[in-house]
Design an enzyme around this catalytic site. Structure first.
Site, short mmCIF file in Angstrom:
data_model
loop_
_atom_site.label_atom_id
_atom_site.label_comp_id
_atom_site.label_asym_id
_atom_site.label_seq_id
_atom_site.Cartn_x
_atom_site.Cartn_y
_atom_site.Cartn_z
N TYR A 153 -15.49 31.33 6.21
CA TYR A 153 -14.74 32.07 5.18
C TYR A 153 -15.65 32.96 4.36
O TYR A 153 -15.19 33.82 3.59
CB TYR A 153 -13.94 31.09 4.30
CG TYR A 153 -12.90 30.36 5.13
CD1 TYR A 153 -13.21 29.17 5.79
CD2 TYR A 153 -11.65 30.92 5.36
CE1 TYR A 153 -12.30 28.54 6.61
CE2 TYR A 153 -10.72 30.29 6.18
CZ TYR A 153 -11.06 29.11 6.81
OH TYR A 153 -10.15 28.49 7.64
N HIS A 281 -1.34 19.61 23.44
CA HIS A 281 -1.27 20.31 22.16
C HIS A 281 -1.35 21.81 22.42
O HIS A 281 -2.26 22.30 23.10
CB HIS A 281 -2.42 19.87 21.24
CG HIS A 281 -2.20 20.37 19.84
ND1 HIS A 281 -1.40 19.72 18.94
CD2 HIS A 281 -2.60 21.50 19.25
CE1 HIS A 281 -1.35 20.43 17.82
NE2 HIS A 281 -2.07 21.51 17.99
N ALA A 282 -0.39 22.57 21.86
CA ALA A 282 -0.29 24.00 22.16
C ALA A 282 -1.57 24.73 21.77
O ALA A 282 -2.18 24.43 20.74
CB ALA A 282 0.89 24.60 21.40
N HIS A 311 4.16 31.23 17.26
CA HIS A 311 2.86 30.95 16.67
C HIS A 311 1.74 31.26 17.67
O HIS A 311 0.78 31.98 17.37
CB HIS A 311 2.77 29.47 16.23
CG HIS A 311 1.43 29.10 15.71
ND1 HIS A 311 1.10 29.11 14.38
CD2 HIS A 311 0.29 28.75 16.37
CE1 HIS A 311 -0.18 28.78 14.22
NE2 HIS A 311 -0.69 28.55 15.42
N GLU A 312 1.89 30.72 18.87
CA GLU A 312 0.83 30.91 19.88
C GLU A 312 0.75 32.37 20.32
O GLU A 312 -0.34 32.92 20.51
CB GLU A 312 1.09 30.01 21.09
CG GLU A 312 1.01 28.53 20.79
CD GLU A 312 -0.26 28.11 20.08
OE1 GLU A 312 -0.20 27.20 19.25
OE2 GLU A 312 -1.32 28.70 20.34
N HIS A 315 -1.42 34.49 18.22
CA HIS A 315 -2.84 34.47 18.58
C HIS A 315 -3.12 35.50 19.68
O HIS A 315 -4.12 36.23 19.61
CB HIS A 315 -3.24 33.08 19.08
CG HIS A 315 -3.30 32.02 18.04
ND1 HIS A 315 -4.09 32.09 16.91
CD2 HIS A 315 -2.67 30.82 17.96
CE1 HIS A 315 -3.95 31.00 16.17
NE2 HIS A 315 -3.09 30.21 16.78
N GLU A 339 -4.16 32.04 12.27
CA GLU A 339 -3.04 31.08 12.31
C GLU A 339 -1.78 31.64 11.66
O GLU A 339 -0.69 31.10 11.84
CB GLU A 339 -3.45 29.78 11.61
CG GLU A 339 -4.61 29.05 12.24
CD GLU A 339 -4.40 28.76 13.72
OE1 GLU A 339 -5.39 28.63 14.44
OE2 GLU A 339 -3.23 28.68 14.16
N HIS A 441 -6.44 17.49 16.07
CA HIS A 441 -7.52 18.32 15.56
C HIS A 441 -8.75 17.50 15.19
O HIS A 441 -9.87 18.02 15.16
CB HIS A 441 -7.01 19.11 14.36
CG HIS A 441 -5.91 20.04 14.71
ND1 HIS A 441 -4.66 19.57 15.08
CD2 HIS A 441 -5.84 21.37 14.81
CE1 HIS A 441 -3.89 20.60 15.36
NE2 HIS A 441 -4.57 21.70 15.22
N ARG A 450 -7.77 26.07 7.83
CA ARG A 450 -7.23 27.34 8.31
C ARG A 450 -5.69 27.37 8.24
O ARG A 450 -5.11 28.42 7.98
CB ARG A 450 -7.67 27.62 9.74
CG ARG A 450 -7.24 26.56 10.73
CD ARG A 450 -7.77 26.80 12.12
NE ARG A 450 -9.22 26.79 12.12
CZ ARG A 450 -9.94 26.96 13.25
NH1 ARG A 450 -9.35 27.13 14.40
NH2 ARG A 450 -11.26 26.95 13.21
N TYR A 451 -5.05 26.20 8.45
CA TYR A 451 -3.59 26.17 8.41
C TYR A 451 -3.09 26.21 6.96
O TYR A 451 -2.08 26.84 6.66
CB TYR A 451 -3.07 24.93 9.14
CG TYR A 451 -3.48 24.89 10.60
CD1 TYR A 451 -4.47 24.01 11.05
CD2 TYR A 451 -2.93 25.77 11.52
CE1 TYR A 451 -4.86 24.00 12.38
CE2 TYR A 451 -3.32 25.77 12.86
CZ TYR A 451 -4.29 24.88 13.26
OH TYR A 451 -4.70 24.88 14.59
#
Ligand SMILES: C=C(C[SeH])C(=O)N1CCC[C@H]1C(=O)O
Ligand SMILES: [Zn+2]
Length: 559
Positions: A153, A281-282, A311-312, A315, A339, A441, A450-451
């Site tokens: 960050y 997990h996606a 969501h994916e 990315h 994200e 995770h 990040r989420y």
């Protein structure tokens, strides 16, 4: 195991190559460079990561994470009330039961058995992992792995900024928590859900209690104006995972972003294979050749998975928009940006207006009650997520720094779960368990703050894109409520988003944020104004019902 030997060999080769490049880079006095772009590239290149470990330790690190993920992806449990049926996986079986069962004993069984399969066996591996990741961090000139992760960050007071955002949002979360605890008490009884205590974690519709949208029907303010879960319409219209992906792609291209590539359709894995265990997990993957981008997702035909597809794909859109940047800039402005993209699109997609526009919702009742029902459902995913999104790395930062010693891993985990989420385990836990490993995770060493950052940014982005699309007027917010905005087919909104995506990480993330929103800081304002109607309703409702807002520390006998 063949796959992981191959995986280890390939990552070992890549580590050797990138270490060679790194050793060259750090010879330069890049801190004295005048050209800001060159200096930025060298600064990012000066962080090598775990490949800085000596070869044998790097291999041990990679194998430890691979083994943790393998245990997680292969774990199976027996069904409740049927000790003969022992082939339940996390996805789809356990996830589906946690989402849809209202049998408290069954929920407790699934919740506890999953943690039996993923806790004790992973705990010793996690120990090795922490030591190796900290050693790698120090080889990259960080004090520990927490500082290494936070470096993404590049913001000296990042932890303070996040703490301040949580302080602003916590009162809203407490209102949601208090209201849902009452609804759960009405459903399961006071012996299971107390009046003033934390909520038992197995009742909340999700294996980790991180979102509560699956129990929305228990808490909808106006049940006679029920918001529809579109799962039944997806099934009725014979949607397949492929059709879900094609529908999502069409939204992105409608706002002038890019279609998925030929390689994407050829190589992505969008359904759970029948012949082997994979990590379900996606995830989204960039193969850095400008064409090969993939999603791996064990997609079920459900509303929840329809949102995850967006969501994916968010990315993938980011990968495609920055594919012409120098290699080192092919990442998000910060991990939270990456994200947020798909979720911003999903905020338009899940509106009743959009769903009925694409034929996934038969009729839409426009009313104050319907609006509040919708906002409650979204709040059960977005507001509820915030404390979990925060505590995941609050725990890990302390583990990496050693302020949480190994002997207290589980106890401190449940202290954070109590203090931030106001949830408690349904069965007594001890240090023989290792409940953090129940979450993907943790075993895959994927940072999580990040989420939390994404859930703040996505409402800032949503407000900015809706304004650009003419779907929202910040000077007259009640005329077109932000939560009804749908940027579908707005090329103006898409082009603004594209400007930011193309930047990758070539500029500091406040610069990217300023391009899209005009301001340089994370700001809880847009999120709070999006949810204002339901926030006010909850405050009123909790006052009327006399529900205690907050929770007292848990009863005796728990961890
Ligand atoms: C969908 C992904 C892959 Se980047 C994910 O891990 N998410 C999305 C929301 C939070 C987090 C989770 O599932 O825990
Ligand atoms: Zn993601």
């Amino acid at each position: 195991m063949l796959f992981s030997r191959l995986q280890l060999a390939v990552s070992g080769e890549f580590a050797k190559f990138s270490k060679g490049q790194w050793l060259e880079t750090v010879k330069f006095q890049w801190r004295t460079f005048k050209d800001p772009n060159l200096k930025r590239q060298f600064k990012q290149l000066s962080v090598l990561g775990t490949a800085a470990l000596p070869e044998d330790k790097y291999e041990k690190y990679e194998k430890t994470v691979a083994d943790m993920e393998s245990i997680y992806s292969k774990a199976k449990i027996c069904a409740y009330n049927n000790s003969e049926k022992c082939d339940l996986s996390l996805e789809p079986e356990m996830t589906e039961i946690l989402a849809n069962s209202r049998n408290e004993a069954e929920l407790k069984h699934i919740w506890t058995e999953w943690r039996k399969q993923t806790g004790a066996t992973i705990r010793p591996l996690y120990n090795d992992y922490v030591k190796l990741l900290n050693e790698a961090a120090r080889l990259n000139n960080f004090t520990d792995a927490a500082e290494y992760w936070l470096n993404s960050y590049d913001t000296p007071d990042f932890k303070e900024q996040v703490a301040e955002l949580w302080k602003q949002l916590r009162p809203f979360y407490l209102e949601v928590h208090a209201y849902m605890r009452r609804k759960l008490r009405e459903k399961y009884g006071e012996s299971i859900v107390s009046k003033r205590g934390p909520i038992p974690a197995h009742l909340l519709g999700n294996m980790w209690a991180q979102t509560w949208g699956n129990i929305a029907e228990l808490g909808i303010p106006y049940p006679d104006v029920k918001p529809e879960d579109i799962t039944k319409y997806l099934v009725q219209q014979k949607f397949t995972p492929l059709k879900m992906f094609k529908t999502a792609e069409e939204f992105f291209t409608s706002i002038n972003l890019s279609p998925m590539t030929e390689e994407f359709w050829k190589y992505s894995v969008i359904e759970k294979p029948k012949d082997r265990d994979i990590v379900c997990h996606a995830s989204a993957w960039d193969f850095y050749n400008g064409r090969d981008f993939r999603i791996k997702q064990c997609t079920e035909v459900s509303e929840e998975d329809f949102v995850t597809v967006h969501h994916e794909m968010g990315h993938i859109e980011y990968y495609m928009q920055y594919k012409d940047q120098p290699f080192i800039y092919r990442e998000g402005a910060n991990p939270g940006f990456h994200e947020a993209i798909g979720d911003v699109i999903a905020l338009s997609v899940i509106t009743p207006k959009h769903l009925s526009r694409i034929g996934l919702l038969p009729n839409v009742t426009q009313s104050k009650e319907a609006d509040l029902n919708y906002l409650m459902k979204v709040a059960l995913d977005k507001i509820v997520f915030l404390p979990f999104g925060y505590l995941m790395d609050l725990w890990r930062w302390q583990v990496f720094k050693g302020t949480i010693p190994e002997k207290d891993y589980n106890c401190e985990w449940w202290k954070l779960r109590l203090n931030y989420q106001g949830v408690k385990p349904p069965t007594v836990r001890s240090e023989k368990d290792f409940d953090p490993a129940a979450k993907y995770h943790i075993v895959s060493s994927t940072p999580y703050i990040r989420y939390f950052v994404s859930f703040i940014l996505q409402f800032q982005f949503h407000e900015a894109l809706c304004t650009r699309a003419g779907e929202f007027d910040p000077n007259n917010p009640s005329e077109k409520p932000l939560h009804q905005c749908d940027i579908y087919q707005s090329k103006e909104a898409g082009n603004l988003l594209k400007t930011v995506l193309e930047m990758g990480s070539s500029k500091p993330w406040p610069d990217a944020l300023e391009v899209i929103t005009g301001q340089r800081n994370m700001d809880a304002g847009p999120l709070l104004s999006y949810f204002a109607p339901i926030h006010n309703w909850l405050k009123e409702e909790n006052k009327k019902s006399g529900e205690y807002v907050g929770w007292e520390s848990t009863e005796k006998g728990d961890i």
